[in-house]
Design an enzyme around this catalytic site. Sequence first.
Site, PDB file in Angstrom:
ATOM      1  N   LYS A 209      23.749  37.418  26.359  1.00 35.76           N
ATOM      2  CA  LYS A 209      25.157  37.647  26.060  1.00 35.76           C
ATOM      3  C   LYS A 209      25.348  37.832  24.553  1.00 35.76           C
ATOM      4  O   LYS A 209      25.974  38.772  24.102  1.00 35.76           O
ATOM      5  CB  LYS A 209      25.969  36.461  26.575  1.00 35.76           C
ATOM      6  CG  LYS A 209      27.437  36.545  26.324  1.00 35.76           C
ATOM      7  CD  LYS A 209      28.178  35.411  27.006  1.00 35.76           C
ATOM      8  CE  LYS A 209      29.594  35.333  26.457  1.00 35.76           C
ATOM      9  NZ  LYS A 209      30.385  34.269  27.047  1.00 35.76           N
ATOM     10  N   GLY A 281      28.213  32.768  30.367  1.00 34.76           N
ATOM     11  CA  GLY A 281      26.834  33.061  30.784  1.00 34.76           C
ATOM     12  C   GLY A 281      26.556  32.579  32.199  1.00 34.76           C
ATOM     13  O   GLY A 281      25.980  33.301  33.024  1.00 34.76           O
ATOM     14  N   GLU A 367      26.660  22.389  32.849  1.00 30.45           N
ATOM     15  CA  GLU A 367      27.099  22.965  31.579  1.00 30.45           C
ATOM     16  C   GLU A 367      28.629  23.112  31.602  1.00 30.45           C
ATOM     17  O   GLU A 367      29.285  23.018  30.568  1.00 30.45           O
ATOM     18  CB  GLU A 367      26.425  24.325  31.332  1.00 30.45           C
ATOM     19  CG  GLU A 367      26.435  24.754  29.874  1.00 30.45           C
ATOM     20  CD  GLU A 367      25.483  25.894  29.558  1.00 30.45           C
ATOM     21  OE1 GLU A 367      24.385  25.658  29.029  1.00 30.45           O
ATOM     22  OE2 GLU A 367      25.835  27.053  29.842  1.00 30.45           O
TER      23      GLU A 367
HETATM   24  O1  F6P Z   1      22.170  27.305  25.594  1.00 25.63           O
HETATM   25  C1  F6P Z   1      23.274  27.562  26.312  1.00 25.63           C
HETATM   26  C2  F6P Z   1      23.603  29.026  26.458  1.00 25.63           C
HETATM   27  O2  F6P Z   1      24.509  29.400  25.508  1.00 25.63           O
HETATM   28  C3  F6P Z   1      24.107  29.284  27.875  1.00 25.63           C
HETATM   29  O3  F6P Z   1      25.447  28.994  28.010  1.00 25.63           O
HETATM   30  C4  F6P Z   1      23.755  30.711  28.053  1.00 25.63           C
HETATM   31  O4  F6P Z   1      23.814  31.070  29.399  1.00 25.63           O
HETATM   32  C5  F6P Z   1      22.373  30.736  27.457  1.00 25.63           C
HETATM   33  O5  F6P Z   1      22.470  29.868  26.343  1.00 25.63           O
HETATM   34  C6  F6P Z   1      21.866  32.087  27.044  1.00 25.63           C
HETATM   35  O6  F6P Z   1      22.696  32.696  26.122  1.00 25.63           O
HETATM   36  P1  F6P Z   1      22.625  34.241  25.843  1.00 25.63           P
HETATM   37  O7  F6P Z   1      22.921  34.944  27.105  1.00 25.63           O
HETATM   38  O8  F6P Z   1      23.630  34.504  24.768  1.00 25.63           O
HETATM   39  O9  F6P Z   1      21.222  34.560  25.376  1.00 25.63           O
END
Ligand code: F6P
Length: 559
Positions: A209, A281, A367
């Site tokens: 994300k 996420g 979470e």
């Molecule tokens: O560490 C928690 C988190 O922010 C989750 O909420 C998220 O799904 C995951 O890390 C991965 O984040 P990203 O999709 O931004 O790489």
Amino acid sequence: METKDPSTLSSWKELQEMAAGFHLDLRKAFEADPGRAEKLTFEAADLHVDLSKNLLTEKVFEKLLELAGQTNIQGLLEAMLRGEHINNTEDRAVLHLALRAPEEKVGSLNVDGQDVVGDVREVLERVYAFADSVRDGSWKGVSGKRIETVVNIGIGGSDLGPAMAYEALKPYVQKGLECRFISNIDPTDVGEKTKDLDPETTLFIIASKTFTTLETLTNARAAKAWLLAGLREAGAIDESEAQTKDAIAKHFVAVSTALDKVAAFGIDPKNAFGFWNWIGGRYSVDSAVGTSLAVAIGRDGFEAFLSGFRAIDEHFRSAAPTENVPLLMGLLNVWYVNFLGAHTHAVLPYSQYLHRFPAYLQQLTMESNGKRVRRDGSLVNYETGEIFWGEPGTNGQHAFYQLMHQGTRLIPADFIAFARPAWDLKDDETEARQHELFLGNFFAQTGALAFGKTVDEVRAEGTIEELVAHRTFPGNRPSTSIMARELTPRVLGELIALYEMIVFVEGAVWGIDSFDQWGVELGKAMAIDLKPAIAGDSAALAATDPSTRGLLEYYFANK
Ligand code: F6P
């Protein structure tokens, strides 16, 4: 946004009074009311949900619904659907429901100047076009070969959803295609999952994300290095910039909200699928984050998956509170956590295909609801967040069910099973259908938990007196049974949406923001700060706390 302390509400106080000394004998409850099973069994889309083996009386049921009214769950749902920023600590709307809105809803929801459903459908169409091209072989690797393995690199919400769903829907995966999922920054993960792959037929999806996550970007770079080295060794490309760029374009796509960062990584923005900061996420498996799944099960499979989410959304929005399955399940969880003192919640799928479902639910639930302050920052004075855990049956029966049947703890459990098997095998020797042996266990376990075995029954079996206590089962251990005809993409979507809504209900009652995750930040920042100490910088080492220093010294002595 108004935050209510639920413990000040009259329904909460009355539930507390009901819980003091609460004892429900489930055998007697079923004897006293032969209609109990029927009264407490509900249908939600394709899910058949039996709540009758829960520690629930009519009075508790009514009071929980009163609590739902007093905590205004409906109001929060409506605010969410209007696109209000109910994720108030991040000042964001929460619109994962728009991910599965039907085509006709395009233009119906404008949030912060965006046609939300229009944007969702536009990205989905691009994902489907990409998925089609991989599935029909028109997407070629740099040496002209078709793609055989799609490797998703992501972590948390950018991994658990598609990885779980891919495993769950294996019978729907196109023949000749395989997906793998790399998440851990432990180099073992990328090493083991690429070691037998052919770079010429492998495509990576980098899903993040934020596109800043250390694990994902480190693994993405490792994958890039592996790919380019392998292609060069095979003579598929040379060292030139043009061929390197071409190889990356044909073997890497991305899923992210940060398309500028995707471009900076070297991935062609036309091969990037966006999503938006109004999708958390852990609520993103039905967005472009599910691209690997869309490749695996195709456009029709993915649309069926979305239709399952939609069916439960609709049920949650329109079913009467007394028949609203996610509402009732969420409220029951509140009953167990806040009034009967349960700490954990088991999820026990009687389907090997769902072996990653408990892990997926851990992120979704923990979470989301692992918070100790309400929306306005005030401290809660009641428990929040359940510890979700589980394993598929029957494996769990031979591991931890002992504690569930005869231990000292209260562990509400959700049992999930399907009437039709994907593999209908017959045991040659006994002539038994293996699926029936399997389901026999599913039916038996919830009965054993609920009804137990009394001292008299144990004695009547001729058990020696010294063993009577050991062989007695107290019963009254609560469970919910969820059944569906078959584990299809649609039914999987329904199951996921069911738990999304349960989490929503619990978070609404507790008055917390179920959509932020500040608790993951500190450890991330500290890992980065420790880099110089791990690399051997003595000043940085000296600045660490004595415990960390001791551990680092052990590492230096043994590396
Ligand atoms: O560490 C928690 C988190 O922010 C989750 O909420 C998220 O799904 C995951 O890390 C991965 O984040 P990203 O999709 O931004 O790489």
